[in-house]
Design a protein around this motif. Sequence first.
Motif, mmCIF file in Angstrom:
data_model
loop_
_atom_site.group_PDB
_atom_site.id
_atom_site.type_symbol
_atom_site.label_atom_id
_atom_site.label_comp_id
_atom_site.label_asym_id
_atom_site.label_seq_id
_atom_site.Cartn_x
_atom_site.Cartn_y
_atom_site.Cartn_z
ATOM 1 N N GLU A 7 -27.162 105.008 67.276
ATOM 2 C CA GLU A 7 -27.724 104.048 68.221
ATOM 3 C C GLU A 7 -27.741 102.632 67.666
ATOM 4 O OE1 GLU A 7 -28.191 104.546 71.447
ATOM 5 O OE2 GLU A 7 -27.279 106.455 70.898
ATOM 6 N N TRP A 8 -28.056 102.479 66.387
ATOM 7 C CA TRP A 8 -28.035 101.125 65.818
ATOM 8 C C TRP A 8 -26.636 100.539 65.883
ATOM 9 C CZ3 TRP A 8 -24.830 99.461 62.032
ATOM 10 C CH2 TRP A 8 -24.244 100.417 61.179
ATOM 11 N N PHE A 9 -25.626 101.375 65.670
ATOM 12 C CA PHE A 9 -24.241 100.923 65.664
ATOM 13 C C PHE A 9 -23.825 100.479 67.068
ATOM 14 C CE2 PHE A 9 -19.642 101.884 65.870
ATOM 15 C CZ PHE A 9 -19.189 101.123 64.805
ATOM 16 N N ARG A 10 -24.194 101.260 68.068
ATOM 17 C CA ARG A 10 -23.877 100.884 69.451
ATOM 18 C C ARG A 10 -24.520 99.552 69.813
ATOM 19 N NH1 ARG A 10 -21.851 105.095 72.627
ATOM 20 N NH2 ARG A 10 -22.197 107.207 71.825
ATOM 21 N N ALA A 11 -25.767 99.368 69.414
ATOM 22 C CA ALA A 11 -26.493 98.162 69.791
ATOM 23 C C ALA A 11 -26.011 96.931 69.028
ATOM 24 C CB ALA A 11 -27.990 98.368 69.562
ATOM 25 N N ALA A 12 -25.524 97.122 67.805
ATOM 26 C CA ALA A 12 -25.184 95.992 66.940
ATOM 27 C C ALA A 12 -24.023 95.175 67.484
ATOM 28 C CB ALA A 12 -24.865 96.480 65.535
ATOM 29 N N ARG A 13 -22.949 95.846 67.857
ATOM 30 C CA ARG A 13 -21.765 95.277 68.493
ATOM 31 C C ARG A 13 -20.920 94.354 67.624
ATOM 32 N NH1 ARG A 13 -20.597 99.036 71.911
ATOM 33 N NH2 ARG A 13 -21.884 99.124 73.794
ATOM 34 N N PHE A 14 -21.484 93.746 66.575
ATOM 35 C CA PHE A 14 -20.747 92.724 65.833
ATOM 36 C C PHE A 14 -21.066 92.866 64.356
ATOM 37 C CE2 PHE A 14 -20.046 87.808 65.542
ATOM 38 C CZ PHE A 14 -18.745 88.009 65.138
ATOM 39 N N GLY A 15 -20.009 93.007 63.536
ATOM 40 C CA GLY A 15 -20.200 93.173 62.106
ATOM 41 C C GLY A 15 -19.239 92.321 61.297
ATOM 42 N N LEU A 16 -19.560 92.168 60.030
ATOM 43 C CA LEU A 16 -18.733 91.423 59.081
ATOM 44 C C LEU A 16 -18.032 92.394 58.150
ATOM 45 C CD1 LEU A 16 -18.033 88.561 57.874
ATOM 46 C CD2 LEU A 16 -19.879 88.986 56.232
ATOM 47 N N PHE A 17 -16.736 92.205 57.952
ATOM 48 C CA PHE A 17 -15.940 92.959 56.987
ATOM 49 C C PHE A 17 -15.653 92.007 55.825
ATOM 50 C CE2 PHE A 17 -12.398 96.432 57.442
ATOM 51 C CZ PHE A 17 -12.963 97.150 56.418
ATOM 52 N N VAL A 18 -15.795 92.479 54.602
ATOM 53 C CA VAL A 18 -15.551 91.643 53.433
ATOM 54 C C VAL A 18 -14.560 92.352 52.524
ATOM 55 C CG1 VAL A 18 -16.560 90.418 51.480
ATOM 56 C CG2 VAL A 18 -17.902 90.739 53.577
ATOM 57 N N HIS A 19 -13.373 91.763 52.356
ATOM 58 C CA HIS A 19 -12.365 92.277 51.430
ATOM 59 C C HIS A 19 -12.345 91.393 50.192
ATOM 60 C CE1 HIS A 19 -10.835 94.936 54.541
ATOM 61 N NE2 HIS A 19 -9.885 95.371 53.731
ATOM 62 N N PHE A 20 -12.748 91.981 49.065
ATOM 63 C CA PHE A 20 -12.776 91.233 47.816
ATOM 64 C C PHE A 20 -12.382 92.159 46.681
ATOM 65 C CE2 PHE A 20 -15.246 89.354 44.163
ATOM 66 C CZ PHE A 20 -14.457 88.227 44.026
ATOM 67 N N GLY A 21 -11.584 91.648 45.759
ATOM 68 C CA GLY A 21 -11.148 92.464 44.629
ATOM 69 C C GLY A 21 -10.204 91.689 43.740
ATOM 70 N N LEU A 22 -9.482 92.402 42.888
ATOM 71 C CA LEU A 22 -8.536 91.738 41.992
ATOM 72 C C LEU A 22 -7.450 91.007 42.757
ATOM 73 C CD1 LEU A 22 -8.074 94.406 39.156
ATOM 74 C CD2 LEU A 22 -9.681 92.483 39.249
#
Length: 419
Positions: A7-22
């Motif tokens: 339910e939290w995922f359905r309500a959230a609708r908008f997220g940040l993806f972070v790609h970081f590494g070598l």
Amino acid sequence: MSGGSAEWFRAARFGLFVHFGLYSLAARHEWVRSREAMSDADYDRYLERFDPDLFDAAALARAAREAGMRYAVLTAKHHDGFCLFDSALTGYTSVQAAGRDLVAEFAEAMRAEGLRVGLYYSLLDWRHPDFTIDRYHPLRDSVPPEEAKGRDMARYRRYLHGQVRELLTAYDPDLLFFDFTYPAKGPAEWGAAELMAMVRELRPGIVVNDRLGIPGDYVTPEQYQPDAPLTRDGAEVMWEACHTLNGSWGYDRDNHDYKSPDLLVRMLVQSVACGGNLLLNVGPTGRGALDPRAAGTLRAIGAWTSLHARAVHGAGPSAYEPPPNALYTQRGDRLYLHLLAWPLKHVHLPGLAGRVRYAQLLHDGSEVRIQELDGGEHEHNNLAPPGREPGTLTLTLPVVRPDVLLPVVELVLRDEGLS
């Protein structure tokens, strides 16, 4: 669909993806090691110089929250095998290289800002000595066949499961984003069923994606935007479109093909209108900071979401048919008309006559006049709009388009208008 608390995922609708590494130090795409068929020694140039002195998890969390995001996902381990967390199973980690557990910093910062924590974990591992060599592997043209035959996916599978266990027990994530199944390797190589069972046992409420090659809690269209609800066997499923700002997930210094903030807002609204989420990626620089273009894009989106959040968070598709060049999202008795093109004065809404109590522009709360046009009294009058089909509601809008990335009209429905 299986057992995550979604339910939290359905309500959230908008997220940040972070790609970081070598790969962020190479600054030419997160697949740089595979694309350039680098040896371990070649790639270790970046390990020796890995110093994320500008990686500020608290600042990143604030930027995500202020952009209107409700969760964030960090690459705990990408395909190169480098881990941003403390692992007892390998020394190939940010802790060993730079003395910092970046996953721990990320999880703490996101929770402090009220965001849910997601972790990305690649099923591939180009550094592990038992991960068998296939067409994606950087050593595909350099390892002798007799040496390659000694690799054992069963040993690698134990490592994979052990690291996922470490992530679940040490960081207690709300979401796991596995990546990815492909023809050369699938559920059998990952021990997918056993891995999923372990995840459910250790973290019963977690939300898991579909890239183990077996059903998860949601599906993950990548770099394309669905324009209708997604279904499996005729039933609608939860989904999340994951997109980059410029076509690269990791920092790509010379790639300037950025999507505009207004396009990204339209993509967010289209996702919600079709029952999905948008996971928008940033790739911090080799020192761990957001580049100015990425930071500016998040700020621009945040200026819109700060005024229009209730048209997105907790909202979803509507049963009503929107007019041309528009999208609907709905949250209870509030129907949101997102105007992709600004009309001259009038917009006509099929099926809504008698069903709307009040209308206003959402960004400033200014009233929008509503009426039904039957056409009778204005017959032969060239100065008035013609009548419309029965059941049509007409809105009268200002001539000047509001100065927001995407104008939204909030319609308050009567009880009989709920659907």
